[in-house]
Design a protein around this motif. Structure first.
Motif, PDB file in Angstrom:
ATOM      1  N   UNK A 117      47.711  39.905  49.936  1.00 35.85           N
ATOM      2  CA  UNK A 117      47.103  39.510  48.762  1.00 35.85           C
ATOM      3  C   UNK A 117      47.003  38.404  48.498  1.00 35.85           C
ATOM      4  N   UNK A 118      45.934  37.685  48.224  1.00 34.70           N
ATOM      5  CA  UNK A 118      45.534  36.590  47.909  1.00 34.70           C
ATOM      6  C   UNK A 118      44.402  36.383  46.892  1.00 34.70           C
ATOM      7  N   UNK A 119      44.147  35.470  46.306  1.00 30.17           N
ATOM      8  CA  UNK A 119      43.020  35.480  45.524  1.00 30.17           C
ATOM      9  C   UNK A 119      41.422  35.589  46.150  1.00 30.17           C
ATOM     10  N   UNK A 120      41.782  34.850  47.211  1.00 27.65           N
ATOM     11  CA  UNK A 120      40.301  34.856  47.846  1.00 27.65           C
ATOM     12  C   UNK A 120      39.833  36.146  48.498  1.00 27.65           C
ATOM     13  N   UNK A 121      40.945  36.624  49.033  1.00 33.89           N
ATOM     14  CA  UNK A 121      40.711  38.066  49.673  1.00 33.89           C
ATOM     15  C   UNK A 121      40.227  39.245  48.467  1.00 33.89           C
ATOM     16  N   UNK A 122      40.646  39.013  47.471  1.00 35.41           N
ATOM     17  CA  UNK A 122      40.356  39.854  46.350  1.00 35.41           C
ATOM     18  C   UNK A 122      39.041  39.679  45.760  1.00 35.41           C
ATOM     19  N   UNK A 123      38.752  38.476  45.635  1.00 33.54           N
ATOM     20  CA  UNK A 123      37.524  38.254  44.976  1.00 33.54           C
ATOM     21  C   UNK A 123      36.443  38.444  45.989  1.00 33.54           C
ATOM     22  N   UNK A 124      36.613  38.191  47.365  1.00 33.12           N
ATOM     23  CA  UNK A 124      35.658  38.591  48.492  1.00 33.12           C
ATOM     24  C   UNK A 124      35.720  39.970  48.499  1.00 33.12           C
ATOM     25  N   UNK A 125      36.686  40.959  48.196  1.00 28.55           N
ATOM     26  CA  UNK A 125      36.613  42.303  48.179  1.00 28.55           C
ATOM     27  C   UNK A 125      35.833  42.953  47.201  1.00 28.55           C
ATOM     28  N   UNK A 126      36.083  42.315  45.993  1.00 26.82           N
ATOM     29  CA  UNK A 126      35.186  42.872  44.732  1.00 26.82           C
ATOM     30  C   UNK A 126      33.862  42.387  44.572  1.00 26.82           C
ATOM     31  N   UNK A 127      33.575  41.339  45.093  1.00 22.02           N
ATOM     32  CA  UNK A 127      32.378  40.889  45.190  1.00 22.02           C
ATOM     33  C   UNK A 127      31.363  41.003  46.365  1.00 22.02           C
ATOM     34  N   UNK A 155      47.388  30.031  42.940  1.00 28.69           N
ATOM     35  CA  UNK A 155      47.970  30.323  44.329  1.00 28.69           C
ATOM     36  C   UNK A 155      49.237  29.668  44.519  1.00 28.69           C
ATOM     37  N   UNK A 156      49.280  28.393  44.057  1.00 33.61           N
ATOM     38  CA  UNK A 156      50.474  27.561  44.147  1.00 33.61           C
ATOM     39  C   UNK A 156      51.739  28.147  43.466  1.00 33.61           C
ATOM     40  N   UNK A 157      51.529  28.543  42.204  1.00 32.73           N
ATOM     41  CA  UNK A 157      52.613  28.987  41.670  1.00 32.73           C
ATOM     42  C   UNK A 157      53.375  30.037  42.013  1.00 32.73           C
ATOM     43  N   UNK A 158      52.515  31.011  42.833  1.00 35.92           N
ATOM     44  CA  UNK A 158      53.265  32.023  43.571  1.00 35.92           C
ATOM     45  C   UNK A 158      54.162  33.005  42.686  1.00 35.92           C
ATOM     46  N   UNK A 159      54.944  33.758  43.453  1.00 38.02           N
ATOM     47  CA  UNK A 159      55.857  34.540  42.851  1.00 38.02           C
ATOM     48  C   UNK A 159      55.394  35.861  42.546  1.00 38.02           C
ATOM     49  N   UNK A 160      56.356  36.691  42.131  1.00 37.33           N
ATOM     50  CA  UNK A 160      56.202  38.185  41.862  1.00 37.33           C
ATOM     51  C   UNK A 160      55.024  38.596  40.690  1.00 37.33           C
ATOM     52  N   UNK A 161      55.185  37.489  39.736  1.00 36.22           N
ATOM     53  CA  UNK A 161      54.197  37.756  38.705  1.00 36.22           C
ATOM     54  C   UNK A 161      52.653  37.714  39.076  1.00 36.22           C
ATOM     55  N   UNK A 162      52.367  36.918  40.144  1.00 34.39           N
ATOM     56  CA  UNK A 162      51.105  36.717  40.432  1.00 34.39           C
ATOM     57  C   UNK A 162      50.446  37.859  41.244  1.00 34.39           C
ATOM     58  N   UNK A 163      51.664  38.227  42.120  1.00 31.64           N
ATOM     59  CA  UNK A 163      51.713  39.458  42.977  1.00 31.64           C
ATOM     60  C   UNK A 163      50.983  40.939  41.876  1.00 31.64           C
ATOM     61  N   UNK A 164      51.603  40.769  40.870  1.00 36.69           N
ATOM     62  CA  UNK A 164      51.435  41.942  40.154  1.00 36.69           C
ATOM     63  C   UNK A 164      50.106  41.850  39.425  1.00 36.69           C
ATOM     64  N   UNK A 185      35.516  38.792  35.027  1.00 34.50           N
ATOM     65  CA  UNK A 185      35.343  37.573  34.061  1.00 34.50           C
ATOM     66  C   UNK A 185      36.660  37.678  33.108  1.00 34.50           C
ATOM     67  N   UNK A 186      37.226  38.708  32.731  1.00 33.97           N
ATOM     68  CA  UNK A 186      38.720  38.677  31.780  1.00 33.97           C
ATOM     69  C   UNK A 186      39.707  38.163  32.965  1.00 33.97           C
ATOM     70  N   UNK A 187      39.527  38.577  34.241  1.00 35.16           N
ATOM     71  CA  UNK A 187      40.729  37.979  35.050  1.00 35.16           C
ATOM     72  C   UNK A 187      40.651  36.987  35.938  1.00 35.16           C
ATOM     73  N   UNK A 188      39.415  36.269  35.830  1.00 39.86           N
ATOM     74  CA  UNK A 188      39.114  35.459  36.862  1.00 39.86           C
ATOM     75  C   UNK A 188      40.215  34.266  37.017  1.00 39.86           C
ATOM     76  N   UNK A 189      40.902  33.840  35.906  1.00 38.95           N
ATOM     77  CA  UNK A 189      41.893  32.762  35.708  1.00 38.95           C
ATOM     78  C   UNK A 189      43.065  33.062  36.955  1.00 38.95           C
ATOM     79  N   UNK A 190      43.257  34.717  37.076  1.00 37.41           N
ATOM     80  CA  UNK A 190      44.483  34.744  38.096  1.00 37.41           C
ATOM     81  C   UNK A 190      43.912  34.536  39.350  1.00 37.41           C
ATOM     82  N   UNK A 191      42.702  34.548  39.444  1.00 31.61           N
ATOM     83  CA  UNK A 191      42.117  34.168  40.709  1.00 31.61           C
ATOM     84  C   UNK A 191      41.860  32.882  41.357  1.00 31.61           C
TER      85      UNK A 191
END
Lengths: 309, 464
Positions: free
Chosen positions: A218-228, A186-195, A175-181
């Motif tokens: 590391x990508x948002x789909x994979x992370x969401x898939x993993x956590x949910x 994904x388009x913005x990319x870069x080190x910041x997102x990775x972190x 809920x707190x972090x969903x915006x990064x997912x």
């Protein structure tokens, strides 16, 4: 078993998991604040949000990292601070000493006053050590329960409390972090997102596990898939729901009686059965998260009604 | 530890050898280890009215206290005899009151006693047992002389220390126990459960369900409550877990109501049932007393059992033994002056500086005067209190209490001790060979209560 005993076991399980999850959140905040270019307070605010302490506690909104650390680690005003959780879990345990094994009690009792009277400055300076200590305490408690507690209804109630809390914490982190997912980042990319992405995994102690399952991509789909949806990761929503259903079934078999909480648990499991992460994103990740938080709360209330506590 | 000739008494030989072999420094180190273990296990003791740490640790002294086999045989016969007489007295005063009619004990002392419950008159508790656990406090006043200091017929506490002290000693010094010459104490919980089951009420037609009723985790003896419930494998209930329906007692469980037959209650009389006793009590179970009266449940100890352990009644216990059992009392009382009697009062007033004066209903070592240790000012203040309400006090001579060795700052030192065995009264009278030795840790002090700086020791009864 006495209803009061079941209640105390359930809440002891919840408080210990909450202490543990909050420690992991603080670790995430600590780490993110060291990343160049991060806006320090944004990170700490999202930590507070995920820990359910986004509203001003004690009348003061969080101004600095030290405020957040204080509120989540040692505050007595925040009933969900790590200190409050450890104190309450011990009080739960003390009220039902006979339902606990000696090993469990010792794990609860050891060093429970460690955080009393700690100055905010000391706590900030020693944050990594303190968080390590908290994780050790909760791990010792879990370990003691696993090896020493009889696998009867009491064990089920303890685990149910822990699982409800784990599901809740993972959902609130999302809920707190969903915006990064969300796909656009994904388009913005870069080190910041990775972190950002790795920090979400870190907060659930899933970084290495994720690496093994998704081969480091590391990508948002994979992370969401993993956590949910990942059925093997013990803090994923899917895993928590399935295990909750299993323990509720165990109690029902034992008592020979089912109730509304069993139906809710079955529904929650069915909801994620065979679902793909794309479908969740298409239907709206945010709605899914808030609906699940509500459902999780309803289930907790139904369990306490069913077993008279 | 030493006899009147200064030599080590026989039962203590093993302890003396051990102390000299281990050396004081090592023992002190082990003592602090023992305390750490107690703290970790959570054996604590709250002290009322002192503020500070609500979970204080009771000091534990490493050096055991020892009774020889023949000493114990004597004591044990005396303790059982006393427990029988106290129960006979309780049955009598709540029925025909023969002992009062016979003029052995003054009626006022019983009927006007605060601990006497008129509600109990005519009730027949199962087996005519009122006090299922009698804690008899005993002091040694000479090499071969023991005296009873007081009786505890309600819910004597401290037995968990008897068990835990032994546990710690066996864990830390297994070699001391290797030869099997020390009587084990671990049968106590089994015997206690048996005793409680034997108290099953009339209406119980199955295996009785026994529970331990505690006021809750803030009570000073809570650790003991949970410890005993655990060892007996019974539920530890709080008043809110119980309710009354259809003339029976039930506990709230996750599977719905479950019937309760025997309640080992560690709550005072006045708090067990707000309908029968104190209406302002938030603790009790409304209607519990009615169920008890109609044989639906047994309360252990019976309400009103306290009338037998009051300090004014105490002085008549030897008379009770003669009256009910027709036997010669095996354990002596300490000489006691009842300030209610004008003759005794005048003696007490003129000898305050040599006497110990106690409140009749007091406990825990509070509100007492120890003449030889009190300042002139304290004595005069006490004199006023005593004159204002003489019947609330009794006086006893300052006893030549025996001492036992402890580990003090200066090595092995002497301190005063007393001893509380726990006698179980069911169909049989059962006595575990052991008890709680309390020790006055302050130098020269005679007060052993843990609320007053007292500590505890392991107590050994040697096997034949």
């Amino acid at each position: 078993m006495l209803s009061r005993t079941a209640q105390n076991l359930f809440w002891m399980g919840r408080y210990m998991e909450r202490a543990d999850a909050t420690a992991r959140l603080l670790e995430m905040g600590h780490r993110m604040s060291m990343v160049p270019g991060s806006s320090d307070m944004d990170e700490w605010r999202s930590v507070a949000l995920a820990a359910g302490a986004q509203d001003p506690i004690n009348g003061k909104p969080h101004q600095t990292a030290a405020d957040v650390i204080h509120d989540l680690l040692i505050s007595v005003d925040n009933r969900s601070s790590i200190r409050s959780c450890l104190v309450q879990a011990r009080a739960n345990g003390r009220a039902i000493r006979t339902a606990l094994t000696q090993d469990m009690w010792e794990a609860l009792n050891e060093g429970w006053r460690q955080l009393d009277d700690m100055a905010p400055e000391t706590s900030r300076r020693n944050l990594p050590t303190l968080l390590e200590w908290v994780k050790n305490r909760t791990a010792a408690f879990r370990g003691a329960s696993e090896i020493s507690l009889l696998r009867n209804d009491g064990y089920c109630f303890l685990r149910l409390g822990g699982l409800i809390e784990q599901a809740d914490m993972t959902l609130r982190l999302l809920d707190a972090k969903y915006y990064v997912l969300l796909p656009e980042t994904d388009v913005v990319g870069g080190g910041r997102d990775y972190h950002q992405w790795t920090s979400v995994l870190r907060a659930t102690s899933a970084l290495r596990a994720y690496h093994h399952v998704y081969k480091g991509d590391y990508n948002p789909w994979g992370i969401a898939d993993f956590l949910i949806l990942n059925a093997t990761f013990p803090r994923s929503i899917s895993y928590c729901h399935r295990t909750i259903q299993r323990f509720l079934d165990d109690i029902a078999d034992h008592y020979g009686e089912r109730g509304p909480c069993h139906d809710t648990a079955t529904e929650m499991v069915a909801r994620l059965d065979g679902v793909h992460i794309e479908q969740l994103f298409q239907a709206g990740l945010y709605d899914f998260i808030s609906d699940s938080i509500t459902a999780n709360h309803r289930l907790a209330a139904e369990i306490s009604r069913q077993y008279h506590f | 530890m030493y006899g009147s000739q200064g030599a080590v008494r026989v039962p203590y030989e093993r302890v003396a050898d051990w102390i000299s072999a281990a050396g004081v420094d090592l023992l002190k180190l082990r003592q602090s280890e023992a305390e750490a273990i107690f703290r970790r296990i959570g054996i604590t003791f709250a002290v009322y009215g002192e503020g500070g740490d609500p979970e204080r640790l009771i000091p534990f002294d490493l050096i055991p206290r020892v009774f020889g086999a023949s000493e114990w045989r004597r004591l044990s016969r005396g303790i059982k005899q006393r427990s029988r007489a106290l129960n006979a007295f309780l049955y009598d005063v709540y029925h025909r009151g023969e002992i009062l009619r016979a003029g052995v004990i003054p009626e006022d002392l019983v009927y006007r006693n605060e601990a006497f419950l008129p509600e109990m008159v005519g009730i027949d508790p199962p087996g005519r047992i009122y006090s299922h656990i009698c804690g008899i406090d005993i002091v040694r006043t000479g090499e071969d002389q023991f005296q009873v200091l007081e009786d505890n017929c309600r819910t004597p506490s401290g037995v968990s220390y008897m068990l835990e002290n032994r546990e710690i000693m066996m864990r830390m010094f297994p070699q001391l126990f290797a030869a099997g010459i020390i009587e084990p104490v671990d049968s106590y919980p089994v015997l206690l459960k048996k005793t409680l089951e034997e108290a099953a009420p009339m209406k119980c037609d199955n295996d009785p369900t026994v529970v331990l009723l505690t006021p809750g985790s803030l009570n000073s003896a809570y650790y003991e409550h949970s410890f005993l419930a655990d060892l007996m494998g019974i539920e530890l209930v709080e008043p809110q877990d119980l309710f009354i329906e259809g003339g029976l007692v039930w506990m709230r469980t996750t599977r719905g109501p479950q019937r309760v037959d025997v309640i080992y209650r560690r709550i005072d009389d006045s708090f067990i049932d707000p309908l029968a006793f104190r209406p302002d009590s938030l603790l009790g179970v409304p209607g519990l007393f009615d169920v008890y009266r109609s044989g639906g449940v047994t309360l252990c100890s019976a309400p009103g059992a306290g009338v037998a352990d009051d300090k004014a009644i105490y002085s008549f216990v030897p008379e009770m033994i003669r009256f009910y059992l027709g036997e010669k009392p095996l354990l002596e009382n300490v000489q006691t002056w009842r300030c209610a009697s004008p003759e005794d009062l005048s003696y007490v007033l003129s000898n305050l500086k040599d006497l110990v004066v106690k409140e009749v209903h007091g406990s825990g070592g509070y509100g007492m005067l120890i003449g030889p240790h009190a300042s002139k000012k304290d004595i005069e203040a006490f004199r006023l209190k005593l004159k204002a309400n003489p019947s609330a006090f009794i006086a006893q001579p300052t006893l030549e209490l025996s001492t036992a060795p402890i580990l003090g700052d200066g090595g092995v030192e002497k301190r005063h001790v007393d001893f509380r065995p726990y006698c179980l009264v069911g169909r049989d009278i059962r006595l575990t060979p052991g008890g709680l030795t309390r020790v006055a840790l302050k130098k020269g002090s005679l007060v052993v209560n843990s609320s007053q700086g007292g500590g505890v020791k392991d107590t050994w009864i040697l096997a034949d």
